[in-house]
Design a protein around this motif. Sequence first.
Motif, mmCIF file in Angstrom:
data_model
loop_
_atom_site.group_PDB
_atom_site.id
_atom_site.type_symbol
_atom_site.label_atom_id
_atom_site.label_comp_id
_atom_site.label_asym_id
_atom_site.label_seq_id
_atom_site.Cartn_x
_atom_site.Cartn_y
_atom_site.Cartn_z
ATOM 1 N N TYR A 114 0.848 -1.259 0.055
ATOM 2 C CA TYR A 114 -0.055 0.057 0.091
ATOM 3 C C TYR A 114 0.820 1.327 -0.035
ATOM 4 N N ASN A 115 1.913 1.197 0.625
ATOM 5 C CA ASN A 115 2.851 2.393 0.578
ATOM 6 C C ASN A 115 4.052 2.430 -0.565
ATOM 7 N N GLU B 234 5.555 5.952 -2.123
ATOM 8 C CA GLU B 234 6.556 6.558 -1.132
ATOM 9 C C GLU B 234 7.741 5.581 -1.252
ATOM 10 N N ARG C 186 4.281 -1.713 3.946
ATOM 11 C CA ARG C 186 2.882 -1.836 4.539
ATOM 12 C C ARG C 186 2.065 -2.490 3.288
ATOM 13 N N HIS D 172 -5.762 3.302 2.090
ATOM 14 C CA HIS D 172 -4.645 2.685 1.607
ATOM 15 C C HIS D 172 -5.207 1.230 0.741
#
Length: 474
Positions: free
Chosen positions: A83-84, A87, A124, A262
């Motif tokens: 989900y991240n 980033e 994540r 997310h």
Amino acid sequence: MCGITAIFAYHSSADPVRREELEKITERMRPRGPDAVGTWISPDRRVALGSRRLAIIDLSDDGNQPMFDVEGELAIVFNGEIYNYPELRASLERGGVHFHSRTDTEVLLQLYRRDGEAMLGLLRGMYAFVVWDARRRRMFVARDPYGIKPLYFADDGSVVRFASGVKPLLAGGVVSPARDPAGVAGFFLTGSVPEPFTICRDVRAVEAGTSFHVEDGRGRGDVRRHYSVAEVFRQADRQRVFAGLMKPEIFLRERVEESVEHHLVADVPVGLFLSAGIDSSALATIASRVSRRPVHTFTLAFQEFQGTEDDEAPLAARLARKIAAPHTTRLVTRDEFHADLPRIFDSMDQPTIDGVNTWFVSKAVHEAGMKVAISGLGGDELFGSYPSFRKVPRMVHLARLPGAARAARVISHHPKAAYVGRFGGTYGGAYLLQRGLFLPDELPAIIGADAAQEGLERLHILDLIDSAITPDPG
């Protein structure tokens, strides 16, 4: 939901990987990944990777697997979603990494090149993946903290095989289907097969929150735990002093909203399983606020419950109207239930008392042309919503009182009351009494005396339960 395969003939005496086996294992996972298939065997035929893809992020062919880096030194097969990843991708790009797709899979591959197994602390999401590192002649295997994405392996001492299911491993024609009494015993005790055991003696689960390497010439290395739910709770307990800095209900709402946001990251429409319960209703309400597009909700209705207080469909439909969500109520009849049973059992990778409702609501999502849905499963466990969870500590306290065992037998007519003295004084034992199906003494009559004895001796069910709450979460 993708399906992944990996085979490593790590011992010098092992036969080369057979393409036929690789393709049989991978093909058995077609329902997990109908969008694309890919297989690869190394030039020396010691390593093989396979993938059945369900395309969620970057729907182009650039996201197909197995995926390789530009240098051809690293390869990955991956099931899940990070989900991240935006980033993480930005961090890698600042370090000079150039990407050739928009996938989270490629982010994983480049993270491994930069950080090795330390990458797991940055992720994540939900995942199970295998990385082949040709530089070091080894595989890296990892599974997400909660074990959302499955991964199993069979290691015969010279070849290790991985797949997203037990049945796919058997489909390759090499792994024995012989039943494991420990897995069978675990099912009758708990309603599912406790990991790392499976229903097959020669197959084990990669445990949730763990990783390990498989080295050329040496085999599997030590298992390393990169996440512990109990440890997270223990750290939170030690930081109770900070709890007063923000109202708990505000903090919880912000964290849940962030999590839902997310989970909505996808290049395809996302649906939601909606019952009339608190968990899915809260998720649906939050999703309707944070999603950039309407979230289609799905509810099951059963013919037998129509017009009764057990029918959740009217209340679910009412909520869907209130949040302006496109909504489908899917009626399941007795005839459809019986007609689908063979397919349900075929799709059920291992025995479990859950899953039938999920089958039918997933079928409704598929009929609507969608392939991703959010579920409230796990909320009751996370927040201790079931009364049985609250009864566990009370039972432990009462069972330790003098005369408690005798009092339980006299006062209660429940069959488990006779076992309060034997099991009720520990958290693992009290949990088994409150949440278990059958008790150890009942297994010989169900699976036979010999199978029960062997299964219980190898399973160590109380140790397995205790390991989930070690270290003491407070």
